[in-house]
Design an enzyme around this catalytic site. Structure first.
Site, PDB file in Angstrom:
ATOM      1  N   SER A 114       0.702  -1.112  -0.017  1.00  0.00           N
ATOM      2  CA  SER A 114      -0.134  -0.117   0.049  1.00  0.00           C
ATOM      3  C   SER A 114       0.855   1.262   0.043  1.00  0.00           C
ATOM      4  O   SER A 114       0.596   2.180  -0.555  1.00  0.00           O
ATOM      5  CB  SER A 114      -0.797   0.130   1.124  1.00  0.00           C
ATOM      6  OG  SER A 114       0.247  -0.106   2.270  1.00  0.00           O
ATOM      7  N   CYS A 115       1.897   1.249   0.736  1.00  0.00           N
ATOM      8  CA  CYS A 115       2.708   2.608   0.764  1.00  0.00           C
ATOM      9  C   CYS A 115       4.147   2.694   0.286  1.00  0.00           C
ATOM     10  O   CYS A 115       4.784   3.562   0.633  1.00  0.00           O
ATOM     11  CB  CYS A 115       2.779   2.966   2.426  1.00  0.00           C
ATOM     12  SG  CYS A 115       3.542   1.765   3.531  1.00  0.00           S
ATOM     13  N   GLY A 116       4.734   1.529   0.012  1.00  0.00           N
ATOM     14  CA  GLY A 116       5.918   1.370  -0.651  1.00  0.00           C
ATOM     15  C   GLY A 116       6.930   1.764   0.264  1.00  0.00           C
ATOM     16  O   GLY A 116       7.132   1.073   1.242  1.00  0.00           O
ATOM     17  N   CYS A 118       7.480   3.675   2.764  1.00  0.00           N
ATOM     18  CA  CYS A 118       7.392   4.593   3.800  1.00  0.00           C
ATOM     19  C   CYS A 118       8.242   4.197   5.091  1.00  0.00           C
ATOM     20  O   CYS A 118       8.073   4.978   6.136  1.00  0.00           O
ATOM     21  CB  CYS A 118       5.696   4.349   4.302  1.00  0.00           C
ATOM     22  SG  CYS A 118       5.493   2.231   4.551  1.00  0.00           S
TER      23      CYS A 118
END
Length: 283
Positions: A114-116, A118
């Site tokens: 979802s956030c790579g 992060c």
């Protein structure tokens, strides 16, 4: 090797009627990326194009820039305690002389679907200096109507999405709208890495005259991946983040969001669009 889709039992409720049936789901499994034998990152991904994913990830990290930087990529045998190969661990070996980052606990990256990126220690750590500055000379001139046609072309090329409804996609188009490549993954950043990694493997970097289209939103990391590959135009069917707009403005990237039908928002790099044909007259 892991499959792209799996079957699971599901209880369906439709207008009060209850039934049981198998459903097709997209597969999500971890992939550990090692660099010259040392663990670097773990990403949750849809199996397939794992070598391209790893190569593209290392382009965005500033490790790889050209085909000659890459010696080989292999699955690690004996990845489990019993010595079996899960096909969920790859080792990227760089050519002699390629500078690699200092792999420490702070540098180690955990990415998710979802956030790579992060898990980066700081924003500055993400702002890797590209070896392929955006240089589309002469500049691309893209008709907004051509951009408007691309989401339908991307959707038509999504084979796994049709069966699962659970995948992101990314595609490369020529300045004339020809589809060059499309990849699907549970993570949109993985789909982009697979595109960039295949381009590196085929000695096609920088991607200086292409359009990158992504499903969903345009995050900072997607803008960064475009910049690191020398891509001049990034379009998304949903919203960009503020940092994505800032990065696009700083680097000269054309950033388009909310690309739906004939509507779109241009956040940066408007000089590449033929806006004079789409601008309403001032009263």
């Amino acid at each position: 090797m892991g499959r792209v889709t799996e079957r699971r039992k599901v209880i369906r409720i439709r207008d009060g009627a209850i039934s049981s049936r198998p459903d097709t789901l997209v597969t999500e499994e971890p992939l550990e990326i090692r660099l010259n034998g040392k663990p670097l990152a773990i990403t949750m991904r849809t199996p397939g194009d794992d070598f391209a994913l790893a190569a593209g990830f290392l382009v965005s990290e500033g490790v790889l820039a050209r085909q000659s930087d890459l010696l080989n990529i292999v699955y690690c045998a004996g990845a489990t305690a019993d010595g079996s190969n899960t096909y969920n661990v790859v080792d990227v070996k760089t050519a002699p002389g390629v500078a690699i980052p200092d792999i420490t606990l702070e540098r180690n990256v955990y990415t998710t679907s979802s956030c790579g990126l992060c898990g980066k220690a700081s924003l500055d750590a993400v702002r890797t200096t590209t070896r392929w500055p955006i240089d589309d000379a002469p500049p691309l001139r893209i008709d907004p109507d051509l951009l408007a046609s691309l989401p339908d072309r991307l959707r038509a090329a999504q084979q796994v999405f049709d069966r699962t409804g659970g995948l992101h996609a990314a595609a490369l188009f020529t300045e004339d709208g020809e589809l060059l490549d499309v990849r699907e993954d549970v993570g949109r950043h993985n789909a982009v890495d697979k595109l960039v990694g295949r381009a590196l493997q085929n000695a096609n970097l920088p991607l200086s005259r292409v359009i990158l289209l992504v499903s969903g939103r345009a995050s900072f990391e997607l803008a960064q991946k475009a910049v690191m590959a020398g891509i001049p135009v990034l379009a998304a069917v949903s919203a960009p983040s503020s940092l994505a707009v800032d990065l696009a403005t700083e680097t000269g990237l054309t950033l388009v969001g909310f690309l739906r039908g004939r509507s779109m928002n241009v956040y940066a790099g408007e000089h590449r669009l033929t806006l004079e044909t789409a601008t309403a007259p001032q009263s």
